[in-house]
Every structure is written in structure tokens, then in C-alpha cells.
Design a protein around this motif. Structure first.
Motif, short mmCIF file in Angstrom:
data_model
loop_
_atom_site.label_atom_id
_atom_site.label_comp_id
_atom_site.label_asym_id
_atom_site.label_seq_id
_atom_site.Cartn_x
_atom_site.Cartn_y
_atom_site.Cartn_z
N MET A 1 0.83 -1.21 0.00
CA MET A 1 0.00 0.00 0.00
C MET A 1 0.86 1.26 0.00
N ILE A 2 1.93 1.27 0.78
CA ILE A 2 2.80 2.44 0.83
C ILE A 2 3.59 2.57 -0.47
N GLU A 3 3.99 1.45 -1.05
CA GLU A 3 4.65 1.52 -2.37
C GLU A 3 3.69 2.03 -3.43
N LEU A 4 2.43 1.62 -3.34
CA LEU A 4 1.41 2.15 -4.25
C LEU A 4 1.31 3.66 -4.11
N LEU A 5 1.30 4.15 -2.87
CA LEU A 5 1.24 5.59 -2.63
C LEU A 5 2.43 6.29 -3.27
N LYS A 6 3.62 5.73 -3.12
CA LYS A 6 4.81 6.35 -3.70
C LYS A 6 4.71 6.41 -5.22
N GLU A 7 4.22 5.34 -5.82
CA GLU A 7 4.08 5.33 -7.29
C GLU A 7 3.08 6.38 -7.75
N LEU A 8 2.01 6.55 -7.00
CA LEU A 8 1.02 7.56 -7.36
C LEU A 8 1.59 8.97 -7.24
N LYS A 10 4.59 9.85 -7.80
CA LYS A 10 5.50 10.06 -8.92
C LYS A 10 4.78 10.55 -10.18
N ILE A 11 3.49 10.29 -10.27
CA ILE A 11 2.73 10.70 -11.45
C ILE A 11 2.29 12.15 -11.27
N GLN A 12 2.73 13.02 -12.14
CA GLN A 12 2.40 14.45 -12.04
C GLN A 12 0.97 14.65 -12.53
N SER A 13 0.04 14.66 -11.59
CA SER A 13 -1.38 14.63 -11.93
C SER A 13 -2.07 15.96 -11.67
N ASP A 14 -1.36 17.07 -11.95
CA ASP A 14 -1.95 18.39 -11.73
C ASP A 14 -2.74 18.88 -12.94
N LYS A 15 -2.68 18.15 -14.04
CA LYS A 15 -3.48 18.46 -15.22
C LYS A 15 -4.28 17.23 -15.61
N TYR A 75 7.35 15.65 -6.84
CA TYR A 75 6.85 14.43 -7.47
C TYR A 75 7.83 13.27 -7.30
N VAL A 76 8.81 13.48 -6.43
CA VAL A 76 9.72 12.41 -6.02
C VAL A 76 9.44 12.13 -4.55
N PRO A 77 8.75 11.03 -4.24
CA PRO A 77 8.37 10.78 -2.84
C PRO A 77 9.59 10.54 -1.96
N ILE A 78 9.53 11.09 -0.76
CA ILE A 78 10.61 10.92 0.21
C ILE A 78 10.01 10.33 1.49
N GLU A 79 10.58 9.24 1.96
CA GLU A 79 10.16 8.63 3.23
C GLU A 79 11.17 9.00 4.30
N GLU A 80 10.67 9.63 5.34
CA GLU A 80 11.56 10.11 6.40
C GLU A 80 10.80 10.25 7.70
N ALA A 81 11.35 9.69 8.78
CA ALA A 81 10.79 9.83 10.13
C ALA A 81 9.31 9.47 10.19
N GLY A 82 8.95 8.39 9.53
CA GLY A 82 7.57 7.92 9.60
C GLY A 82 6.60 8.68 8.74
N ARG A 83 7.13 9.48 7.82
CA ARG A 83 6.28 10.27 6.94
C ARG A 83 6.64 10.02 5.48
N GLY A 88 0.52 15.63 -3.16
CA GLY A 88 -0.60 14.69 -3.15
C GLY A 88 -0.49 13.61 -2.09
N SER A 89 0.61 13.61 -1.32
CA SER A 89 0.77 12.56 -0.31
C SER A 89 -0.40 12.57 0.67
N ALA A 90 -0.76 13.77 1.13
CA ALA A 90 -1.91 13.89 2.05
C ALA A 90 -3.20 14.11 1.29
N ASP A 91 -3.16 14.97 0.28
CA ASP A 91 -4.37 15.40 -0.44
C ASP A 91 -4.35 14.92 -1.88
N MET A 92 -4.91 13.73 -2.16
CA MET A 92 -5.24 12.74 -1.18
C MET A 92 -4.90 11.35 -1.67
#
Length: 360
Positions: A1-8, A10-15, A75-83, A88-92
């Protein structure tokens, strides 16, 4: 699930194109995990639905994969200190990833209700092409969760929207002799000052201290040496559940008459308030799921802004659609993040609610 989030992320979905790409990724992921998915298209905006379960009650999980624009590094996900940091990581996209994982984990044979998963692509620009369209096609339910980031708190109500465009009329004159004219800007200023004392501004509810009144637009004047004849002014009013927008309009009209200013007005847009109460049985089931999963006492609150919940609630008399999602911060900002533990908790809460006893 977290890997899925990271892949999402990475996709620049602002348009539209990027949001559609993210939607197709979600559809492919669900299909690879054994789910039947239907992809819809309306005005070039894609969305998906997936349905499982049985019963007379329908639970909807709604999430959006479109985001507001961000910097390239976001658009490059970073995992750090439990975050997880990223646009789009939070929203949503975290809420979407959790809903997708929960939907895959659901055993349809154990469900005593229907669960619908809706993933959409235009919430950040109003949701009219996707969530609104889905509701119009009959994809709705008795209880709807939009997975906006709420810190695992239940946003069971939201303010309605009233947009008022006002035109104040004065009398032009030479700027050196302002007493010979009527300054439309000064008329608008008097009106704005009087707005603070209108009765609807002083009301409150269990979840709101007051309605929200924002003055975002003023257009007037173009020469130093002319008393301005016209001043256009617009309000964005967010009224509370229980308030009547027609009464608000009446109070504003009466204020103009009392101040003896020449004002014309037009209500350019309106969205009803969401009015779900804590007595709603699905809210009570969700509170139990939160308590059982996290050990924390559930928190109920009212949202000030609007989300796609409004389209689902409109067909249920303003009730039954809420905002509820993982914990994060700085969404739409440069340091947007979501807390990983909350994403797991959110997924578990969704599963517990889906498998709880039916309410109807």
C-alpha cells in the motif's frame, strides 16, 4: 500500500492528462489484484468504479488522484521519520491508496452491505466532471466517505457556499469637487462595514463559531480625477448548517436599503451545507471502528470548505457524506506529507466499518 502511494506521487497529476494517467494506474493495480473495475469517461476526465458485496445498504469510498501544481522535486516521494513527503501525499493519494488496499482486502462473502470504490480526477477544480457525474449516473450510497486528510477525525458537516456579486452605483463628478458626486467605492465601504453587524454573522452551532465571509474581489475606478460611478464587489460566504441562504440575501438587501446606497446584486453560485449529525447510525459505527482500531476517542468536527461530498449529500437531503482521511499536513504547500502509521490505521478503520453490522 505504501509503495502504491509512492508510485502515485510520482505521477504528475496536476493536469487532466496526468490525472488520467494516475487513474489508469489505479485501475491496472486493482485489476492485477483480482478486482473487477469499470473505467468511465466524461468530457475527457476519467474515473473508475469497483463494486462488491450484497445487501440493501451501500457504502461509498471516494478518492481523487488529481493534485494542485507543485515543484518538480515534489513528485519524487521521500520517506523520512515515519512520513511520506510529496505532492498529493496527504491530499489525497494516501487516502486513495488505503481505500484501494482495503477494497482488495475485503472478502465479499463476509459483507452484509454493498461497497463501492470511486476514484476520480477533477476534485481540485470542482469535481463536476467526475464525482458529480457519477452521482447523476446513480453511483451513490447511504453513507459516503471522501478520504480527504482529516487526521482521522470525522468531518461530518461542511458549510454551504453563497457567492454574491454586488454592483454599487454612484454619481460621477470631477475629482477636485467630490461633494458634487456620489463615490461608489465609499458606498461599497459603508456596506462592507455594515456586513459585520448582520444577524447571520453572529450565529453559531455545535461545530462552528460563525459563518465565513470573504471579500475577494473589488473592481472600481480608473482615473485619479473622476469620482467613481461604479464599484463591483464580490463575496464568498460560507454559511453554516441550519442557516438559510435566502435569509442571508434578504439581510444584505435590507442593509443596502438602510444605508441608502444604490446596490444591485446577483447570487452567482450556491452549494448547500452538509448536515450529517452525530446521531447518524453510520457515524456511530465509524466512531466504534475508530475507537476499536486506534484506542483513541473519535473527534467530530465541521469542515469550513467544500469537497466532493456535496454531490453525494445532495441526493440524501444534505446528509450521509463526510470527509474522513489519514493524518498529514501542508497539503497544497511545499512540505506536504502524510504520516505512514495513519495510512495503515485508516485502511483498518475502513475495513472495520465495511464489515460492521448493517444499519438498514
Amino acid at each position: 500500500m505504501i509503495e502504491l502511494l509512492k508510485e502515485l506521487i510520482k505521477i504528475q497529476s496536476d493536469k487532466k492528462e496526468g490525472a488520467n494517467e494516475a487513474l489508469e494506474y489505479c485501475a491496472g493495480w486493482l485489476e492485477k489484484n483480482g478486482q473487477d473495475v469499470q473505467v468511465h469517461d466524461n468530457n475527457g476526465y476519467k474515473m473508475l468504479t469497483a463494486i462488491k458485496g450484497q445487501g440493501s445498504e451501500t457504502l461509498v469510498w471516494n478518492g481523487h488522484v488529481d493534485v494542485v501544481p507543485g515543484h518538480p522535486e515534489q513528485y519524487v516521494p521521500i520517506e523520512e521519520a515515519g512520513r511520506i513527503y510529496g505532492r498529493g501525499s496527504a491530499d489525497m493519494k494516501a487516502g486513495v491508496a488505503a481505500m484501494m488496499q482495503a477494497f482488495v482486502d475485503l472478502d465479499a462473502s463476509k459483507l452484509n452491505r454493498i461497497v463501492q470504490l470511486h476514484i476520480v480526477t477533477d476534485e481540485e477544480i470542482g469535481g463536476r466532471n467526475t464525482s458529480k457525474w457519477l452521482v447523476e449516473q446513480g453511483y451513490t450510497g447511504d453513507f459516503v466517505i471522501c478520504g480527504e486528510p482529516t487526521g482521522l477525525k470525522i468531518g461530518l458537516q461542511s458549510k454551504g457556499i453563497l457567492r454574491m456579486d454586488l454592483t454599487f452605483k454612484g454619481k460621477p463628478a470631477h475629482g477636485s469637487r467630490p461633494w458634487e458626486g456620489i463615490n461608489a467605492i465609499e458606498s461599497a465601504m459603508k456596506f462592507h462595514a455594515g456586513m459585520a453587524d448582520l444577524p447571520f454573522r453572529k450565529e453559531s452551532t455545535e461545530y462552528y463559531e460563525q459563518p465565513s465571509v470573504n471579500l475577494p474581489i473589488i473592481k472600481a475606478g480608473d482615473r485619479y480625477n473622476v469620482v467613481p460611478e461604479i464599484c463591483e464587489m464580490s463575496y464568498d460566504i460560507r454559511f453554516m448548517p441550519g442557516q438559510d441562504k435566502e435569509e442571508i440575501v434578504r439581510q444584505m438587501k435590507e442593509l443596502a436599503e438602510r444605508l441608502n446606497v444604490d446596490m444591485e446584486y446577483k447570487a452567482s453560485g450556491s452549494t448547500p451545507a452538509l448536515t450529517t449529525t452525530k446521531e447518524n447510525r453510520s457515524i456511530q459505527s465509524l466512531e466504534k471502528a475508530i475507537l476499536d482500531t486506534t484506542g483513541d476517542t473519535p473527534v467530530l468536527f465541521g469542515q469550513h470548505g467544500a469537497a466532493d461530498t456535496r454531490y453525494y449529500a445532495e441526493v440524501n437531503g444534505g446528509e450521509g457524506a463526510i470527509e474522513f482521511g489519514p493524518t498529514g499536513d501542508d497539503w497544497h504547500g511545499n512540505a506536504e506529507y502524510v504520516e505512514i502509521e495513519s495510512v495503515h490505521q485508516y485502511k483498518d478503520i475502513l475495513l472495520a466499518l465495511a464489515l460492521s453490522p448493517a444499519n438498514v
